[in-house]
Design a protein around this motif. Structure first.
Motif, PDB file in Angstrom:
ATOM      1  N   GLY A  86       0.905  -1.360  -0.014  1.00  0.00           N
ATOM      2  CA  GLY A  86      -0.067  -0.127   0.012  1.00  0.00           C
ATOM      3  C   GLY A  86       0.759   0.974   0.010  1.00  0.00           C
ATOM      4  N   SER A  87       0.417   2.401   0.308  1.00  0.00           N
ATOM      5  CA  SER A  87       1.081   3.701   0.499  1.00  0.00           C
ATOM      6  C   SER A  87       1.953   3.454   1.576  1.00  0.00           C
ATOM      7  CB  SER A  87       0.172   4.722   0.450  1.00  0.00           C
ATOM      8  OG  SER A  87      -0.474   4.934   1.834  1.00  0.00           O
ATOM      9  N   TYR A  88       2.982   4.334   1.508  1.00  0.00           N
ATOM     10  CA  TYR A  88       3.890   4.400   2.717  1.00  0.00           C
ATOM     11  C   TYR A  88       3.371   5.053   3.910  1.00  0.00           C
ATOM     12  CZ  TYR A  88       8.177   5.729   5.126  1.00  0.00           C
ATOM     13  OH  TYR A  88       9.067   5.655   6.165  1.00  0.00           O
ATOM     14  N   ALA A  89       2.271   5.799   3.808  1.00  0.00           N
ATOM     15  CA  ALA A  89       1.590   6.319   4.945  1.00  0.00           C
ATOM     16  C   ALA A  89       0.878   5.245   5.624  1.00  0.00           C
ATOM     17  CB  ALA A  89       0.873   7.923   4.715  1.00  0.00           C
ATOM     18  N   ALA A  90       0.127   4.530   4.693  1.00  0.00           N
ATOM     19  CA  ALA A  90      -0.874   3.524   5.201  1.00  0.00           C
ATOM     20  C   ALA A  90       0.009   2.444   5.932  1.00  0.00           C
ATOM     21  CB  ALA A  90      -1.583   3.004   3.975  1.00  0.00           C
ATOM     22  N   LEU A  91       1.129   2.006   5.366  1.00  0.00           N
ATOM     23  CA  LEU A  91       2.061   1.171   6.079  1.00  0.00           C
ATOM     24  C   LEU A  91       2.476   1.531   7.269  1.00  0.00           C
ATOM     25  CD1 LEU A  91       3.677  -0.740   2.886  1.00  0.00           C
ATOM     26  CD2 LEU A  91       1.474  -1.452   4.380  1.00  0.00           C
ATOM     27  N   GLN A  92       2.890   2.615   7.427  1.00  0.00           N
ATOM     28  CA  GLN A  92       3.432   3.295   8.811  1.00  0.00           C
ATOM     29  C   GLN A  92       2.315   3.187   9.778  1.00  0.00           C
ATOM     30  OE1 GLN A  92       5.044   7.307   7.523  1.00  0.00           O
ATOM     31  NE2 GLN A  92       6.684   6.680   8.276  1.00  0.00           N
ATOM     32  N   LEU A  93       1.140   3.631   9.638  1.00  0.00           N
ATOM     33  CA  LEU A  93      -0.102   3.455  10.342  1.00  0.00           C
ATOM     34  C   LEU A  93      -0.351   2.033  10.847  1.00  0.00           C
ATOM     35  CD1 LEU A  93      -2.411   6.152   9.137  1.00  0.00           C
ATOM     36  CD2 LEU A  93      -1.447   6.162  11.168  1.00  0.00           C
ATOM     37  N   PHE A  94      -0.319   1.432   9.751  1.00  0.00           N
ATOM     38  CA  PHE A  94      -0.379  -0.051  10.403  1.00  0.00           C
ATOM     39  C   PHE A  94       0.861  -0.953  11.006  1.00  0.00           C
ATOM     40  CE2 PHE A  94       0.169  -4.674   9.595  1.00  0.00           C
ATOM     41  CZ  PHE A  94      -0.760  -5.193   9.734  1.00  0.00           C
ATOM     42  N   THR A  95       2.086  -0.532  10.653  1.00  0.00           N
ATOM     43  CA  THR A  95       3.224  -0.814  11.596  1.00  0.00           C
ATOM     44  C   THR A  95       3.071  -0.382  13.002  1.00  0.00           C
ATOM     45  OG1 THR A  95       4.456  -0.994   9.640  1.00  0.00           O
ATOM     46  CG2 THR A  95       5.627  -0.956  11.626  1.00  0.00           C
ATOM     47  N   ALA A  96       2.636   0.729  13.160  1.00  0.00           N
ATOM     48  CA  ALA A  96       2.441   1.382  14.477  1.00  0.00           C
ATOM     49  C   ALA A  96       1.255   0.804  15.205  1.00  0.00           C
ATOM     50  CB  ALA A  96       2.264   2.938  14.423  1.00  0.00           C
ATOM     51  N   SER A  97       0.240   0.627  14.566  1.00  0.00           N
ATOM     52  CA  SER A  97      -0.958  -0.295  15.159  1.00  0.00           C
ATOM     53  C   SER A  97      -0.589  -1.881  15.677  1.00  0.00           C
ATOM     54  CB  SER A  97      -2.266  -0.377  14.332  1.00  0.00           C
ATOM     55  OG  SER A  97      -1.953  -1.432  13.394  1.00  0.00           O
ATOM     56  N   MET A  98       0.529  -2.226  14.996  1.00  0.00           N
ATOM     57  CA  MET A  98       0.815  -3.670  15.387  1.00  0.00           C
ATOM     58  C   MET A  98       1.976  -3.693  16.732  1.00  0.00           C
ATOM     59  SD  MET A  98      -0.309  -5.768  13.534  1.00  0.00           S
ATOM     60  CE  MET A  98       0.588  -7.318  13.652  1.00  0.00           C
ATOM     61  N   ALA A  99       2.406  -2.277  17.223  1.00  0.00           N
ATOM     62  CA  ALA A  99       2.697  -2.195  18.554  1.00  0.00           C
ATOM     63  C   ALA A  99       1.750  -2.617  19.675  1.00  0.00           C
ATOM     64  CB  ALA A  99       3.530  -0.898  18.776  1.00  0.00           C
ATOM     65  N   VAL A 100       0.614  -2.265  19.492  1.00  0.00           N
ATOM     66  CA  VAL A 100      -0.465  -2.560  20.551  1.00  0.00           C
ATOM     67  C   VAL A 100      -0.503  -4.140  20.742  1.00  0.00           C
ATOM     68  CG1 VAL A 100      -2.702  -2.258  21.350  1.00  0.00           C
ATOM     69  CG2 VAL A 100      -1.757  -0.570  19.978  1.00  0.00           C
ATOM     70  N   PRO A 101      -0.259  -4.615  21.881  1.00  0.00           N
ATOM     71  CA  PRO A 101      -0.381  -6.121  22.212  1.00  0.00           C
ATOM     72  C   PRO A 101      -1.921  -6.468  21.828  1.00  0.00           C
ATOM     73  CG  PRO A 101       0.563  -5.006  24.231  1.00  0.00           C
ATOM     74  CD  PRO A 101       0.071  -3.848  23.225  1.00  0.00           C
ATOM     75  N   ILE A 102      -1.929  -7.782  21.116  1.00  0.00           N
ATOM     76  CA  ILE A 102      -3.044  -8.469  20.715  1.00  0.00           C
ATOM     77  C   ILE A 102      -4.019  -8.324  22.063  1.00  0.00           C
ATOM     78  CG2 ILE A 102      -4.149 -10.628  19.867  1.00  0.00           C
ATOM     79  CD1 ILE A 102      -2.458  -8.789  17.493  1.00  0.00           C
ATOM     80  N   GLY A 103      -5.292  -8.162  21.915  1.00  0.00           N
ATOM     81  CA  GLY A 103      -6.167  -8.323  22.757  1.00  0.00           C
ATOM     82  C   GLY A 103      -6.299  -7.009  23.881  1.00  0.00           C
ATOM     83  N   GLU A 104      -5.337  -5.820  23.443  1.00  0.00           N
ATOM     84  CA  GLU A 104      -5.537  -4.746  24.353  1.00  0.00           C
ATOM     85  C   GLU A 104      -5.997  -3.420  23.403  1.00  0.00           C
ATOM     86  OE1 GLU A 104      -1.976  -3.927  26.635  1.00  0.00           O
ATOM     87  OE2 GLU A 104      -1.769  -5.864  27.118  1.00  0.00           O
ATOM     88  N   GLU A 105      -6.132  -3.897  21.942  1.00  0.00           N
ATOM     89  CA  GLU A 105      -6.664  -2.810  21.113  1.00  0.00           C
ATOM     90  C   GLU A 105      -8.049  -2.407  21.727  1.00  0.00           C
ATOM     91  OE1 GLU A 105      -7.960  -6.507  20.311  1.00  0.00           O
ATOM     92  OE2 GLU A 105      -5.971  -5.904  20.203  1.00  0.00           O
ATOM     93  N   LYS A 106      -8.335  -1.056  21.010  1.00  0.00           N
ATOM     94  CA  LYS A 106      -9.663  -0.308  21.586  1.00  0.00           C
ATOM     95  C   LYS A 106     -10.776  -0.916  20.720  1.00  0.00           C
ATOM     96  CE  LYS A 106      -7.318   3.961  23.302  1.00  0.00           C
ATOM     97  NZ  LYS A 106      -7.290   5.198  22.931  1.00  0.00           N
ATOM     98  N   GLU A 107     -11.597  -1.014  21.019  1.00  0.00           N
ATOM     99  CA  GLU A 107     -12.859  -1.373  20.286  1.00  0.00           C
ATOM    100  C   GLU A 107     -13.548  -0.203  19.855  1.00  0.00           C
ATOM    101  OE1 GLU A 107     -14.141  -4.401  19.624  1.00  0.00           O
ATOM    102  OE2 GLU A 107     -12.548  -5.485  20.701  1.00  0.00           O
ATOM    103  N   GLU A 108     -14.016  -0.138  18.455  1.00  0.00           N
ATOM    104  CA  GLU A 108     -14.730   0.870  17.930  1.00  0.00           C
ATOM    105  C   GLU A 108     -16.101   0.867  17.760  1.00  0.00           C
ATOM    106  OE1 GLU A 108     -13.073   2.447  14.120  1.00  0.00           O
ATOM    107  OE2 GLU A 108     -11.141   1.941  14.599  1.00  0.00           O
TER     108      GLU A 108
END
Length: 108
Positions: A86-108
């Motif tokens: 994808g775009s560089y910006a989208a991949l940066q956001l995705f990579t940052a989101s992967m720093a959140v431990p699985i199970g601790e992400e915010k529900e929307e």
């Protein structure tokens, strides 16, 4: 006698006066690719992980105009294996989101 010169395009089926070509469309934005493996304990069974995270990843990737695959290793010594583009910006956001431990992400 006045003579007028015209450029003609000759093809087997027609004879037409040439005109300038239409402008080229802008080039597509550059695409980047990431490959990753995240070792992480996964708090749910493999089926539950798929049920919970597949729609989230699909929604995120569609919205961010990303494509790719994610493999889930459900044993305690495995984790997530993915390839996305994808775009560089989208991949940066995705990579940052992967720093959140699985199970601790915010529900929307």
């Amino acid at each position: 006698m006045s003579s007028s010169l015209t450029n003609l395009v000759v093809s087997p089926t027609n004879y037409t006066t040439s005109s300038p070509p239409p402008p080229s469309p802008p080039p597509p934005p550059p695409t980047h690719v990431i490959l990753f493996y995240k070792y992480t304990p996964l708090p749910l069974s493999k089926a539950s992980l798929h049920e919970k995270y597949a729609p989230l990843f699909a929604k995120y990737c569609t919205g961010a105009r990303m494509r790719g695959r994610l493999l889930i290793g459900a044993s305690k010594n495995e984790g997530l294996n993915g390839t996305f583009s994808g775009s560089y910006a989208a991949l940066q956001l995705f990579t940052a989101s992967m720093a959140v431990p699985i199970g601790e992400e915010k529900e929307e």
